[in-house]
Every structure is written in C-alpha cells, then in structure tokens.
Scaffold this motif. Structure first.
Motif, PDB file in Angstrom:
ATOM      1  N   GLN A 180      51.380  42.138  54.189  1.00  0.00           N
ATOM      2  CA  GLN A 180      50.963  40.875  54.576  1.00  0.00           C
ATOM      3  C   GLN A 180      49.326  40.920  55.202  1.00  0.00           C
ATOM      4  O   GLN A 180      48.452  40.043  55.166  1.00  0.00           O
ATOM      5  CB  GLN A 180      51.753  40.487  55.833  1.00  0.00           C
ATOM      6  N   ALA A 181      49.280  42.118  55.845  1.00  0.00           N
ATOM      7  CA  ALA A 181      47.660  42.568  56.243  1.00  0.00           C
ATOM      8  C   ALA A 181      46.673  42.631  55.251  1.00  0.00           C
ATOM      9  O   ALA A 181      45.585  41.980  55.443  1.00  0.00           O
ATOM     10  CB  ALA A 181      47.814  43.708  57.122  1.00  0.00           C
ATOM     11  N   PHE A 182      47.227  43.140  54.106  1.00  0.00           N
ATOM     12  CA  PHE A 182      46.206  42.976  52.932  1.00  0.00           C
ATOM     13  C   PHE A 182      46.129  41.716  52.491  1.00  0.00           C
ATOM     14  O   PHE A 182      44.903  41.386  52.108  1.00  0.00           O
ATOM     15  CB  PHE A 182      46.774  43.845  51.689  1.00  0.00           C
ATOM     16  N   LEU A 183      47.097  40.996  52.273  1.00  0.00           N
ATOM     17  CA  LEU A 183      47.072  39.313  51.907  1.00  0.00           C
ATOM     18  C   LEU A 183      46.199  38.554  52.654  1.00  0.00           C
ATOM     19  O   LEU A 183      45.299  37.770  52.079  1.00  0.00           O
ATOM     20  CB  LEU A 183      48.326  38.935  51.721  1.00  0.00           C
ATOM     21  N   LEU A 184      46.052  39.036  54.079  1.00  0.00           N
ATOM     22  CA  LEU A 184      45.286  37.992  54.808  1.00  0.00           C
ATOM     23  C   LEU A 184      43.812  38.074  54.735  1.00  0.00           C
ATOM     24  O   LEU A 184      43.128  37.470  55.336  1.00  0.00           O
ATOM     25  CB  LEU A 184      45.855  38.220  56.316  1.00  0.00           C
ATOM     26  N   THR A 185      43.467  39.346  53.866  1.00  0.00           N
ATOM     27  CA  THR A 185      42.164  39.690  53.713  1.00  0.00           C
ATOM     28  C   THR A 185      41.457  38.807  52.484  1.00  0.00           C
ATOM     29  O   THR A 185      40.302  38.680  52.394  1.00  0.00           O
ATOM     30  CB  THR A 185      42.041  41.201  53.667  1.00  0.00           C
ATOM     31  N   LEU A 186      42.515  38.297  51.767  1.00  0.00           N
ATOM     32  CA  LEU A 186      42.296  37.496  50.618  1.00  0.00           C
ATOM     33  C   LEU A 186      41.875  36.264  50.714  1.00  0.00           C
ATOM     34  O   LEU A 186      42.499  35.645  51.889  1.00  0.00           O
ATOM     35  CB  LEU A 186      43.091  37.847  49.597  1.00  0.00           C
ATOM     36  N   ASP A 187      40.897  35.679  49.914  1.00  0.00           N
ATOM     37  CA  ASP A 187      40.958  34.074  50.060  1.00  0.00           C
ATOM     38  C   ASP A 187      41.346  33.685  48.689  1.00  0.00           C
ATOM     39  O   ASP A 187      41.538  34.221  47.630  1.00  0.00           O
ATOM     40  CB  ASP A 187      39.299  33.610  50.189  1.00  0.00           C
ATOM     41  N   LEU A 192      42.256  38.183  40.673  1.00  0.00           N
ATOM     42  CA  LEU A 192      43.317  39.197  40.491  1.00  0.00           C
ATOM     43  C   LEU A 192      42.712  40.122  39.372  1.00  0.00           C
ATOM     44  O   LEU A 192      43.229  41.346  39.103  1.00  0.00           O
ATOM     45  CB  LEU A 192      44.586  38.907  40.602  1.00  0.00           C
ATOM     46  N   GLU A 193      42.333  39.467  38.180  1.00  0.00           N
ATOM     47  CA  GLU A 193      42.054  40.151  37.033  1.00  0.00           C
ATOM     48  C   GLU A 193      40.870  41.074  37.033  1.00  0.00           C
ATOM     49  O   GLU A 193      40.754  41.974  36.360  1.00  0.00           O
ATOM     50  CB  GLU A 193      41.820  39.237  35.937  1.00  0.00           C
ATOM     51  N   GLU A 194      39.950  40.532  38.136  1.00  0.00           N
ATOM     52  CA  GLU A 194      38.743  41.637  38.302  1.00  0.00           C
ATOM     53  C   GLU A 194      38.603  42.568  39.167  1.00  0.00           C
ATOM     54  O   GLU A 194      37.778  43.278  39.358  1.00  0.00           O
ATOM     55  CB  GLU A 194      37.431  40.628  38.183  1.00  0.00           C
ATOM     56  N   ASN A 195      39.775  42.523  40.211  1.00  0.00           N
ATOM     57  CA  ASN A 195      39.859  43.328  41.401  1.00  0.00           C
ATOM     58  C   ASN A 195      41.252  44.183  41.383  1.00  0.00           C
ATOM     59  O   ASN A 195      42.289  43.396  40.857  1.00  0.00           O
ATOM     60  CB  ASN A 195      39.831  42.268  42.615  1.00  0.00           C
ATOM     61  N   ASP A 196      41.172  45.335  41.619  1.00  0.00           N
ATOM     62  CA  ASP A 196      42.316  45.926  42.018  1.00  0.00           C
ATOM     63  C   ASP A 196      42.985  45.482  43.060  1.00  0.00           C
ATOM     64  O   ASP A 196      42.448  45.481  44.071  1.00  0.00           O
ATOM     65  CB  ASP A 196      41.847  47.721  42.020  1.00  0.00           C
ATOM     66  N   ILE A 197      44.450  45.590  43.006  1.00  0.00           N
ATOM     67  CA  ILE A 197      45.378  45.112  43.978  1.00  0.00           C
ATOM     68  C   ILE A 197      46.245  46.377  44.161  1.00  0.00           C
ATOM     69  O   ILE A 197      46.623  46.938  43.190  1.00  0.00           O
ATOM     70  CB  ILE A 197      46.049  43.794  43.870  1.00  0.00           C
ATOM     71  N   PRO A 198      46.720  46.562  45.372  1.00  0.00           N
ATOM     72  CA  PRO A 198      47.705  47.695  45.501  1.00  0.00           C
ATOM     73  C   PRO A 198      49.135  47.238  44.651  1.00  0.00           C
ATOM     74  O   PRO A 198      49.534  46.565  44.443  1.00  0.00           O
ATOM     75  CB  PRO A 198      48.256  47.417  46.879  1.00  0.00           C
ATOM     76  N   MET A 199      49.526  48.479  44.102  1.00  0.00           N
ATOM     77  CA  MET A 199      50.763  48.443  43.323  1.00  0.00           C
ATOM     78  C   MET A 199      51.902  48.944  44.290  1.00  0.00           C
ATOM     79  O   MET A 199      52.015  50.250  44.834  1.00  0.00           O
ATOM     80  CB  MET A 199      50.408  49.558  41.860  1.00  0.00           C
ATOM     81  N   VAL A 200      52.407  47.901  44.561  1.00  0.00           N
ATOM     82  CA  VAL A 200      53.407  47.984  45.706  1.00  0.00           C
ATOM     83  C   VAL A 200      54.888  48.351  45.466  1.00  0.00           C
ATOM     84  O   VAL A 200      55.755  48.691  46.276  1.00  0.00           O
ATOM     85  CB  VAL A 200      53.413  47.009  46.565  1.00  0.00           C
TER      86      VAL A 200
END
Length: 215
Positions: A180-187, A192-200
């Motif tokens: 949730q803390a990570f998601l709050l940093t996104l707009d 998502l296709e050009e940026n890496d997101i954590p594999m959770v």
C-alpha cells in the motif's frame, strides 16, 4: 486470501485492473522413495467457479450446465493447463538445502469437475535424479500475483511415514502495508509496461517445509 487480492486490485492503477485474476486452491504431494529421496511432486489446482465457467464455455464443454462432464469431455479438458511456454516454472518453486530444484514440465495431466469447479492435477519429476528429502521447502505462487494460489487442499508426503510437514504462513499485514505504501507513490498516469513494479507474489505465499529423516 481472496479478500487480499481484491483489496490490492482496487488499489492498483487503472492499467493493472485490465488483467483478469484467477484464484486457485492448491494441493501438493511430495513423492519420496524408499531411501528418503524426493522423486516427484504432484500438483493439484482447483480453479475458482468463474474461471472454470470461462474455460468450459471457451472449450464448448458442459453445454447443459449440469457441472458433469462426459468421459470424452473430461478427456478433452485434461491437459488444457499443461501447455506451458518454455521457461515457465509452473508457479511452483521447490528448494533443497536452499538450492532451487529443476523440475520437469507437467506429466500425466488430468482434469475433472468438482462442485462446479475445474480441478486438474499433474506430476513433475525432479530433473537430474532424486534428491535427499531431509530439508525441502516449497512455495506455489505467481510472482506477478495475477493468479492467487491458496494451499487449502491437502499437502502430503507419499512413500514415507516419517516425514514432517510444517507450514510457514506469510506476514500478510506487513506485506500489505508495504504494498500500500508503494501504491500511494504512484499516480494515475504510471505506465506499468515501461516501469518496473515489485514482484510480490512470493511474499504472500505459504511456505511448506518437508523434513524426512535419512533411512
């Protein structure tokens, strides 16, 4: 675990919400030989009702909707989820002494209907030969978490009556807080296709530990 996926999905940016989610109740059977070595792992997947319905409709099976397949329909369904792309690990990782075990692709695929759900099984052999089952661990997970695997079906060891099975449940609250803390940093314009997101996916997976004494 399904409430967790729903919550995470609601929090994700719009592009991620276009990907369907699948819920699979999972079972594992660790096959150990007489000398206490792991030879195979049998995997059982019970798909959620909605995904099962989509598969049946796509394959034109169970046209009368009674949830019962004829022998020919069952044969046709068997193996539908065993056509894996090269490099796919079957959403299962097994470690021996902290080393990832190489497993074969799906063998002996089977499928049936159970209370309106598709239930499949397949066997995977340990490539390179059996390994001692003195310290094994395993997790069933999709690293992207688009598919949620819950170990709600039996987890067993066959071939030995002396093996111990332990479950280590994930720290759901802690992992969810981090996500949730990570998601709050996104707009909303986050690509998502050009940026890496954590594999959770692995963070939310139950760990199975197997210990079989030397024989």
């Amino acid at each position: 675990m399904r409430w967790l996926v729903t919550l995470v999905t609601c929090c994700l940016p719009i592009p991620a919400m276009t990907h369907p989610h699948v819920f699979i109740d999972t079972g594992l059977e660790f096959v150990v030989d007489a000398s206490g070595q792991l030879t195979h792992v049998r995997v059982t997947w019970a798909y959620d009702e909605f995904y099962s319905l989509l598969v049946l409709e796509d394959m034109k099976l169970d046209q009368d909707g009674d949830g019962i397949l004829s022998k020919s329909e069952q044969d046709h369904l068997s193996g539908f989820d065993a056509q894996w792309d090269q490099g796919y690990n079957g959403d299962l990782v097994v470690w021996s002494e902290s080393e990832v075990l190489p497993l074969s692709g799906p063998l002996e695929p089977k499928a049936l209907m159970e209370d309106g759900r598709i239930v499949t099984s397949h066997l995977r052999s340990v490539e390179g030969g059996p390994v001692p089952a003195t310290a094994l661990s395993a997790k069933a997970f999709d690293e992207t978490y688009y598919t949620a695997y819950d170990l709600t079906r039996p987890v067993t060891v066959s071939g030995s009556k002396t093996c111990q099975i332990d479950r280590v449940e994930p720290d759901v609250d802690g992992q969810l807080a981090q996500m949730q803390a990570f998601l709050l940093t996104l707009d909303a314009n986050y690509d998502l296709e050009e940026n890496d997101i954590p594999m959770v996916g692995e963070n939310f997976a139950t760990e199975i530990r197997i210990s079989c004494p030397n024989t």
